[in-house]
Scaffold this motif. Structure first.
Motif, PDB file in Angstrom:
ATOM      1  N   LYS A   1      -5.609  -1.278  -0.743  1.00 32.49           N
ATOM      2  CA  LYS A   1      -4.743  -0.151  -0.423  1.00 32.49           C
ATOM      3  C   LYS A   1      -4.167  -0.362   0.962  1.00 32.49           C
ATOM      4  CE  LYS A   1      -4.672   4.906  -0.588  1.00 32.49           C
ATOM      5  NZ  LYS A   1      -5.486   6.123  -0.861  1.00 32.49           N
TER       6      LYS A   1
ATOM      7  N   ASN B   1      -1.363  -2.277 -11.374  1.00 31.94           N
ATOM      8  CA  ASN B   1      -0.163  -2.175 -10.539  1.00 31.94           C
ATOM      9  C   ASN B   1      -0.156  -3.334  -9.550  1.00 31.94           C
ATOM     10  OD1 ASN B   1       2.208  -0.938  -9.750  1.00 31.94           O
ATOM     11  ND2 ASN B   1       1.225   0.479  -8.334  1.00 31.94           N
TER      12      ASN B   1
ATOM     13  N   SER C   1       2.260  -7.456  -3.111  1.00 34.67           N
ATOM     14  CA  SER C   1       1.420  -7.929  -4.208  1.00 34.67           C
ATOM     15  C   SER C   1       0.110  -8.418  -3.608  1.00 34.67           C
ATOM     16  CB  SER C   1       2.105  -9.036  -5.008  1.00 34.67           C
ATOM     17  OG  SER C   1       2.404 -10.141  -4.173  1.00 34.67           O
TER      18      SER C   1
ATOM     19  N   PHE D   1      -0.016   2.223  -0.178  1.00 37.18           N
ATOM     20  CA  PHE D   1       0.307   1.501  -1.407  1.00 37.18           C
ATOM     21  C   PHE D   1      -0.981   0.968  -2.032  1.00 37.18           C
ATOM     22  CE2 PHE D   1       3.923   1.158   1.462  1.00 37.18           C
ATOM     23  CZ  PHE D   1       4.974   1.585   0.655  1.00 37.18           C
ATOM     24  N   SER D   2      -1.283   1.366  -3.260  1.00 33.69           N
ATOM     25  CA  SER D   2      -2.481   0.905  -3.960  1.00 33.69           C
ATOM     26  C   SER D   2      -2.106  -0.201  -4.939  1.00 33.69           C
ATOM     27  CB  SER D   2      -3.140   2.060  -4.717  1.00 33.69           C
ATOM     28  OG  SER D   2      -3.608   3.042  -3.818  1.00 33.69           O
ATOM     29  N   VAL D   3      -2.623  -1.410  -4.673  1.00 33.31           N
ATOM     30  CA  VAL D   3      -2.354  -2.560  -5.535  1.00 33.31           C
ATOM     31  C   VAL D   3      -3.623  -2.870  -6.318  1.00 33.31           C
ATOM     32  CG1 VAL D   3      -1.528  -4.938  -5.606  1.00 33.31           C
ATOM     33  CG2 VAL D   3      -0.782  -3.427  -3.767  1.00 33.31           C
TER      34      VAL D   3
ATOM     35  N   GLU E   1       2.100  -5.346  -8.424  1.00 35.11           N
ATOM     36  CA  GLU E   1       3.249  -5.564  -7.533  1.00 35.11           C
ATOM     37  C   GLU E   1       3.979  -4.245  -7.331  1.00 35.11           C
ATOM     38  OE1 GLU E   1       5.776  -9.366  -7.518  1.00 35.11           O
ATOM     39  OE2 GLU E   1       7.079  -7.903  -8.505  1.00 35.11           O
ATOM     40  N   ILE E   2       4.218  -3.914  -6.066  1.00 38.60           N
ATOM     41  CA  ILE E   2       4.885  -2.654  -5.726  1.00 38.60           C
ATOM     42  C   ILE E   2       6.142  -2.964  -4.926  1.00 38.60           C
ATOM     43  CG2 ILE E   2       4.693  -0.472  -4.456  1.00 38.60           C
ATOM     44  CD1 ILE E   2       1.686  -0.589  -4.909  1.00 38.60           C
ATOM     45  N   GLN E   3       7.244  -2.339  -5.320  1.00 44.16           N
ATOM     46  CA  GLN E   3       8.500  -2.474  -4.570  1.00 44.16           C
ATOM     47  C   GLN E   3       8.895  -1.108  -4.040  1.00 44.16           C
ATOM     48  OE1 GLN E   3      11.689  -5.137  -5.967  1.00 44.16           O
ATOM     49  NE2 GLN E   3      13.054  -3.376  -5.858  1.00 44.16           N
ATOM     50  N   LYS E   4       9.243  -1.064  -2.760  1.00 47.81           N
ATOM     51  CA  LYS E   4       9.599   0.202  -2.105  1.00 47.81           C
ATOM     52  C   LYS E   4      10.866   0.009  -1.282  1.00 47.81           C
ATOM     53  CE  LYS E   4       8.896   4.397  -0.308  1.00 47.81           C
ATOM     54  NZ  LYS E   4       8.904   5.645  -1.090  1.00 47.81           N
TER      55      LYS E   4
END
Length: 331
Positions: free
Chosen positions: A186, A218, A180, A212-214, A220-223
């Motif tokens: 990025k 978007n 986040s 990952f582009s925040v 918050e990104i979970q991977k």
């Protein structure tokens, strides 16, 4: 203040320390906690501060004691730790629960090596946590940007080591990254290496290779990243599969390897990208080799073709694994 309890049948949700019991002694707080009955034999507790704000005051823990009010089984432990561990420090501590006639797990320090392109440049605006999963549960979300060691920066890459204390996880299975940011950014993450700090192996390798582009859409990104391969030194069965053959030609301290790459015979199997390989042995690892000069074809890695490459590298001992990948360019 929250706690997570791990048992032989699973783990609890985070339990908020809100139900205080009256008649507390000085510098001592007691809580009543109702856990699901299906946790089984408790083996681990994680205790921490839920807030991520930096202006939170520190909390010093001296002693922990819990009792099953039905069986009166009691566990106690002297902790003597302060959270957070530094201004932006880890907000969690873990400890094993030891019962009579049952051996407890140990607390170990894990080293997580992060290979990336630009995380260090964005570290003041981005928040990255990793939750590591193994056969003995998980670590919960732990910060990757609070205790950086062995920072190395190149023109197009960087790496740093994060230390994390946790009850031993057993064989590692996967890592879940949570990213986040306060601003648009990025992050280009290549891979993670995980191992116990006091051991040379096994090293668990998690290939990420993703940008990952925040942003506001978007935030918050979970991977989830499963383990890609494990480097185990001498303990791993030595040998090479049918797609790669070692030749015993050695000159001085150099060893020659012949590598044959069999590209799949179906649509889209080939690539125009720049392919690289790294060899890992029980004594050392090779440098990065670009597989560009095929002995058979001017344009390697075409559908249904076999390409042979010869490389010379320093002695790395018995070969036990390779890393192979490409830069994503072209079709």
């Amino acid at each position: 203040l929250v706690m997570v309890f791990y048992g032989s049948n699973g783990k609890s949700d985070p339990v908020s320390m809100g139900n205080k019991v009256e008649h507390q002694a000085k510098n001592q707080i007691a809580y009543d906690i109702h856990l699901p009955s299906d946790l089984g034999m408790l083996y681990k507790v994680r205790l921490g501060l839920q807030s991520l704000e930096n202006n939170i005051s520190q909390l010093s823990f001296h002693h922990f004691k819990m009792q099953n009010t039905s069986t009166l089984d009691t566990f106690s432990l002297t902790i003597n730790k302060t959270l957070p561990l530094s201004l932006n420090g880890d907000r969690w501590i873990e400890f094993p629960v030891e019962w009579p006639l049952k051996e407890a797990l140990s607390v170990v320090t894990y080293h997580i090596t992060v290979f990336s392109r630009n995380i260090l440049m964005e570290r003041n605006v981005v928040h990255i946590t990793a939750c590591i999963y193994g056969t003995h549960g998980d670590t919960g979300d732990r910060s990757l940007l609070w205790s950086l060691e062995n920072v190395q920066q190149g023109e197009d890459n960087e790496s740093f080591v994060v230390a994390m204390d946790a009850v031993e996880l057993g064989e590692l299975d996967k890592v879940v990254l949570l990213i986040s940011s306060k601003a648009d950014c990025k992050l280009d993450v290549k891979k993670l290496h995980l191992k116990e700090a006091l051991k040379d192996d096994p090293i668990y390798v998690f290939e990420v290779n993703e940008a990952f582009s925040v942003d506001a859409n978007n935030p918050e990104i979970q991977k989830e990243i499963p383990v890609s391969f494990v480097i185990k030194g001498d303990k791993r069965k030595n040998g090479i599969d049918n797609n790669s053959h070692k030749e015993g030609s050695q000159a001085g301290n150099l060893t020659e390897y012949t590598i044959r790459v069999y590209t799949g015979d179906k649509r889209g199997a080939g690539t125009d990208a720049n392919v690289h390989i790294i060899l890992f042995g029980n004594e050392d690892k090779s440098e990065v080799f670009q597989l560009s000069q095929s002995l058979e074809h001017q344009d390697p890695f075409e559908r249904g073709k076999v390409d042979t490459f010869k490389i010379m590298t320093k002695k790395i001992g018995s070969l036990h694994s390779i890393e192979i990948g490409h830069d994503g360019k072209g079709f």
